[in-house]
Design an enzyme around this catalytic site. Sequence first.
Site, PDB file in Angstrom:
ATOM      1  N   ASN A   9       0.864  -1.175   0.000  1.00 60.96           N
ATOM      2  CA  ASN A   9       0.000   0.000   0.000  1.00 60.96           C
ATOM      3  C   ASN A   9       0.901   1.225   0.000  1.00 60.96           C
ATOM      4  OD1 ASN A   9      -1.777   2.057   0.469  1.00 60.96           O
ATOM      5  ND2 ASN A   9      -2.405   1.388   2.526  1.00 60.96           N
ATOM      6  N   LYS A  11       0.131   4.235  -0.267  1.00 61.10           N
ATOM      7  CA  LYS A  11      -0.510   5.423   0.311  1.00 61.10           C
ATOM      8  C   LYS A  11      -0.276   6.634  -0.618  1.00 61.10           C
ATOM      9  CE  LYS A  11      -0.232   3.263   4.788  1.00 61.10           C
ATOM     10  NZ  LYS A  11      -0.132   3.390   6.231  1.00 61.10           N
ATOM     11  N   HIS A  95      -9.529   1.303   4.943  1.00 64.37           N
ATOM     12  CA  HIS A  95      -8.271   1.520   5.666  1.00 64.37           C
ATOM     13  C   HIS A  95      -8.532   2.496   6.816  1.00 64.37           C
ATOM     14  CE1 HIS A  95      -4.165   2.635   6.581  1.00 64.37           C
ATOM     15  NE2 HIS A  95      -3.795   1.540   5.926  1.00 64.37           N
ATOM     16  N   GLU A  97      -6.894   4.892   7.866  1.00 61.98           N
ATOM     17  CA  GLU A  97      -6.633   6.295   7.516  1.00 61.98           C
ATOM     18  C   GLU A  97      -7.842   6.906   6.813  1.00 61.98           C
ATOM     19  OE1 GLU A  97      -2.912   5.583   5.510  1.00 61.98           O
ATOM     20  OE2 GLU A  97      -2.002   5.075   7.438  1.00 61.98           O
ATOM     21  N   GLU A 167      -5.478  -4.730  10.688  1.00 61.97           N
ATOM     22  CA  GLU A 167      -4.467  -3.686  10.880  1.00 61.97           C
ATOM     23  C   GLU A 167      -4.756  -2.943  12.177  1.00 61.97           C
ATOM     24  OE1 GLU A 167      -2.385  -2.488   6.927  1.00 61.97           O
ATOM     25  OE2 GLU A 167      -3.986  -1.094   7.363  1.00 61.97           O
ATOM     26  N   GLY A 173       2.617   2.347  10.906  1.00 67.99           N
ATOM     27  CA  GLY A 173       3.614   3.405  10.753  1.00 67.99           C
ATOM     28  C   GLY A 173       4.340   3.760  12.039  1.00 67.99           C
ATOM     29  N   SER A 213       3.489  -2.028  10.487  1.00 65.26           N
ATOM     30  CA  SER A 213       4.934  -2.115  10.718  1.00 65.26           C
ATOM     31  C   SER A 213       5.532  -3.473  10.345  1.00 65.26           C
ATOM     32  CB  SER A 213       5.259  -1.757  12.177  1.00 65.26           C
ATOM     33  OG  SER A 213       4.859  -0.430  12.455  1.00 65.26           O
TER      34      SER A 213
END
Length: 254
Positions: A9, A11, A95, A97, A167, A173, A213
């Site tokens: 991904n 992003k 996701h 985000e 996730e 991250g 991660s």
Amino acid sequence: MRKPLIVGNWKMNKTVTESIGLIKEMIDFVQDYEQTEVVICPPFTSLWVARELIQDTNIVLGAQNISYHNEGAYTGEVSARMLQNIGCDYVILGHSERRSYFQESSEDVAKKVRQALNFGIKPIVCVGERLVERETGKAREIVSEEAAAIFEVLNKQEIVNIVFAYEPIWAIGTGKSATPQDASEIIKYIRTLVGNKYDETIAQHIRILYGGSVSPENIKSLMAEPDIDGALVGGASLQALTFSKLVKFQQLQL
Ligand code: 13P
């Protein structure tokens, strides 16, 4: 037997020019490696050039979002039909985000899943809890609610086309991956939810990834868990050699 799946991904990273360089390098590293299914999800602007470059390779194309509308006056949106036409086989949906920065609800995600399936695109549906939810023992509850919204709109024939990605938000991250045991515990739980809603054969067929991660240092121990079928990778997918190590995790010496 579920084939391992590694998804990059990207992003909101990489211009078209940068994407070309990265994909060419990736092809050099992973081409002819058949033990893992490899998907890259560049930003929309790079999808076309990515499709051209990965033709005749083992790398498959995915996008990072779609509109839940068919077409029309929705400025800035990209439809499932557009992605189908460009050759996307997968799309990442839900996701964290998007859920948190763009206020996507589980119902929105479910509508997008429907839309993707209508156009033959396989959704990679992300679910996962925040740190405070984990610390208060609510991880299962959150994951179960997010998955239930998807189950609501899909029948047995449709659910088999979904990939789930667990996730945990606190692992994204941050460099703090979930332990293989913790990741596996929730992934098993998601599999149980699928089994309860549909049936055991479907639960055993569906692939469920871990994301957060993931790196060459932890991929082998994560993949050693029988219920973890692959990884959804952010940062480590932006560098060809690092990403190729994840794809070829079977060969890593650690
Ligand atoms: P990182 O691998 O950078 O933690 O990102 C995970 C992720 O959000 C993939 O979708």
